[in-house]
Design an enzyme around this catalytic site. Structure first.
Site, PDB file in Angstrom:
ATOM      1  N   GLY A   1     -74.269  19.911 -44.253  1.00  0.00           N
ATOM      2  CA  GLY A   1     -74.284  21.214 -43.590  1.00  0.00           C
ATOM      3  C   GLY A   1     -75.550  21.462 -42.782  1.00  0.00           C
TER       4      GLY A   1
ATOM      5  N   GLY B   1     -69.688  18.024 -54.522  1.00  0.00           N
ATOM      6  CA  GLY B   1     -71.142  18.181 -54.632  1.00  0.00           C
ATOM      7  C   GLY B   1     -71.514  19.449 -55.380  1.00  0.00           C
ATOM      8  N   LYS B   2     -70.812  20.540 -55.062  1.00  0.00           N
ATOM      9  CA  LYS B   2     -71.068  21.813 -55.748  1.00  0.00           C
ATOM     10  C   LYS B   2     -70.741  21.683 -57.237  1.00  0.00           C
ATOM     11  CE  LYS B   2     -70.166  25.218 -52.109  1.00  0.00           C
ATOM     12  NZ  LYS B   2     -69.391  26.407 -51.755  1.00  0.00           N
TER      13      LYS B   2
ATOM     14  N   ASP C   1     -69.849  31.041 -53.107  1.00  0.00           N
ATOM     15  CA  ASP C   1     -69.762  31.128 -51.658  1.00  0.00           C
ATOM     16  C   ASP C   1     -71.180  31.192 -51.117  1.00  0.00           C
ATOM     17  OD1 ASP C   1     -68.296  31.185 -49.403  1.00  0.00           O
ATOM     18  OD2 ASP C   1     -67.878  33.325 -49.444  1.00  0.00           O
ATOM     19  N   SER C   2     -71.443  30.463 -50.013  1.00  0.00           N
ATOM     20  CA  SER C   2     -72.823  30.455 -49.537  1.00  0.00           C
ATOM     21  C   SER C   2     -72.907  30.517 -48.022  1.00  0.00           C
ATOM     22  CB  SER C   2     -73.550  29.216 -50.069  1.00  0.00           C
ATOM     23  OG  SER C   2     -72.732  28.089 -49.959  1.00  0.00           O
TER      24      SER C   2
ATOM     25  N   SER D   1     -63.351  23.059 -53.890  1.00  0.00           N
ATOM     26  CA  SER D   1     -62.833  21.794 -53.386  1.00  0.00           C
ATOM     27  C   SER D   1     -64.000  20.837 -53.112  1.00  0.00           C
ATOM     28  CB  SER D   1     -62.035  22.023 -52.103  1.00  0.00           C
ATOM     29  OG  SER D   1     -62.862  22.654 -51.154  1.00  0.00           O
ATOM     30  N   ASN D   2     -65.236  21.332 -53.344  1.00  0.00           N
ATOM     31  CA  ASN D   2     -66.440  20.584 -52.994  1.00  0.00           C
ATOM     32  C   ASN D   2     -67.029  19.876 -54.218  1.00  0.00           C
ATOM     33  OD1 ASN D   2     -69.221  20.029 -52.539  1.00  0.00           O
ATOM     34  ND2 ASN D   2     -69.249  21.505 -50.855  1.00  0.00           N
TER      35      ASN D   2
ATOM     36  N   GLU E   1     -60.112  31.951 -48.121  1.00  0.00           N
ATOM     37  CA  GLU E   1     -61.312  32.780 -48.157  1.00  0.00           C
ATOM     38  C   GLU E   1     -61.065  34.026 -47.329  1.00  0.00           C
ATOM     39  OE1 GLU E   1     -65.152  31.311 -47.063  1.00  0.00           O
ATOM     40  OE2 GLU E   1     -65.228  30.113 -48.890  1.00  0.00           O
TER      41      GLU E   1
ATOM     42  N   ASP F   1     -78.602  21.484 -43.829  1.00  0.00           N
ATOM     43  CA  ASP F   1     -79.809  20.901 -44.429  1.00  0.00           C
ATOM     44  C   ASP F   1     -80.784  20.295 -43.412  1.00  0.00           C
ATOM     45  OD1 ASP F   1     -79.211  21.662 -46.984  1.00  0.00           O
ATOM     46  OD2 ASP F   1     -78.420  19.726 -47.619  1.00  0.00           O
TER      47      ASP F   1
HETATM   48  P1  IMP Z   1     -69.219  27.507 -48.370  1.00  0.00           P
HETATM   49  O1  IMP Z   1     -69.894  28.248 -49.452  1.00  0.00           O
HETATM   50  O2  IMP Z   1     -68.764  26.159 -48.883  1.00  0.00           O
HETATM   51  O3  IMP Z   1     -68.175  28.295 -47.651  1.00  0.00           O
HETATM   52  O4  IMP Z   1     -70.356  27.135 -47.316  1.00  0.00           O
HETATM   53  C1  IMP Z   1     -70.588  27.872 -46.136  1.00  0.00           C
HETATM   54  C2  IMP Z   1     -71.277  27.024 -45.112  1.00  0.00           C
HETATM   55  O5  IMP Z   1     -72.671  26.973 -45.370  1.00  0.00           O
HETATM   56  C3  IMP Z   1     -70.770  25.598 -45.061  1.00  0.00           C
HETATM   57  O6  IMP Z   1     -70.609  25.224 -43.716  1.00  0.00           O
HETATM   58  C4  IMP Z   1     -71.865  24.781 -45.690  1.00  0.00           C
HETATM   59  O7  IMP Z   1     -71.988  23.515 -45.084  1.00  0.00           O
HETATM   60  C5  IMP Z   1     -73.106  25.645 -45.459  1.00  0.00           C
HETATM   61  N1  IMP Z   1     -73.965  25.487 -46.629  1.00  0.00           N
HETATM   62  C6  IMP Z   1     -73.800  26.046 -47.851  1.00  0.00           C
HETATM   63  N2  IMP Z   1     -74.734  25.631 -48.697  1.00  0.00           N
HETATM   64  C7  IMP Z   1     -75.529  24.775 -48.003  1.00  0.00           C
HETATM   65  C8  IMP Z   1     -76.652  23.978 -48.347  1.00  0.00           C
HETATM   66  O8  IMP Z   1     -77.127  23.938 -49.489  1.00  0.00           O
HETATM   67  N3  IMP Z   1     -77.156  23.227 -47.355  1.00  0.00           N
HETATM   68  C9  IMP Z   1     -76.663  23.201 -46.101  1.00  0.00           C
HETATM   69  N4  IMP Z   1     -75.605  23.894 -45.724  1.00  0.00           N
HETATM   70  C10 IMP Z   1     -75.036  24.682 -46.668  1.00  0.00           C
END
Ligand code: IMP
Length: 183
Positions: free
Chosen positions: A141, A11-12, A65-66, A8-9, A36, A143
């Site tokens: 996030g 930017g990704k 996922d991150s 849904s992102n 999730e 960053d």
């Molecule tokens: P998700 O993968 O979109 O579930 O991200 C998990 C969380 O980690 C979210 O709150 C993101 O804002 C944060 N996050 C993931 N990648 C980054 C990044 O590259 N920079 C800063 N925050 C990140």
């Protein structure tokens, strides 16, 4: 070759599209939110989510996922990164790290690729440190509190995308894909 990226992102999606184009691979955006699952590792969560999605989608796709892992906090916020950002946020992490000398942290990204029958995972990491205060306006996030060298990711802007955990996971994935499917 065209790859479906479920996220849904935006930017990704943009980042993935740009990197994949250098491999001659087109990325299509399947814009949707999905449930999730919880789990102890990003990999476990990504695999569970991809399995559930594969039943509904039926054709090849990938998800990503991150999370942020802080060494002195035993890996917290890790798999809870999204929730922690929404609750205590960057000021909360800085507070937890107040007076802590070991500031090592890393971002990790896991890609789960469903090839039409099986799921494959790819990991990317970037090591850095938790800053003493929030700095920079450009990122999202965590960053502003993630130091890579002497700048935070939020101060680096586009330069972040060359070294990010997401870039590294995508490159591992795309390299594997071009070796296994495109040769
Ligand atoms: P998700 O993968 O979109 O579930 O991200 C998990 C969380 O980690 C979210 O709150 C993101 O804002 C944060 N996050 C993931 N990648 C980054 C990044 O590259 N920079 C800063 N925050 C990140």
């Amino acid at each position: 070759m065209k790859l479906n990226f479920i996220t849904s992102n935006e930017g990704k999606f943009r980042e993935a599209r740009e990197i994949a184009s250098s491999y001659g691979i087109e990325v299509a955006w399947l814009k949707m939110k999905y449930d999730e699952f919880q789990g102890d590792t990003l990999e476990e969560i990504a695999v569970k989510s991809a399995k559930a999605l594969s039943k509904a989608i039926g054709e090849p796709f990938f998800i990503e996922d991150s999370g942020l892992f802080v060494e002195a906090l035993n890996g917290f916020p890790g798999v809870y990164s999204s929730y922690v950002l929404k609750t205590i946020g960057n000021p909360g992490i800085l507070k937890l790290m107040d007076g802590v000398e070991n500031r090592k942290a890393y971002f990790e990204a896991v890609i789960a690729f469903y090839d039409g029958s099986e799921i494959h995972t790819f990991v990317g990491r970037v090591e850095g440190e938790i800053a003493e205060e929030m700095r920079g306006e450009k990122g999202f996030g965590y960053d502003p509190i993630f130091l890579y060298g002497d700048r935070t990711f939020a101060e680096m802007g586009e330069a972040k995308n060359a070294v990010s955990h997401r870039r590294r996971a995508l490159e591992n994935f795309l390299r594997w894909l071009s070796e296994n499917f495109l040769s």
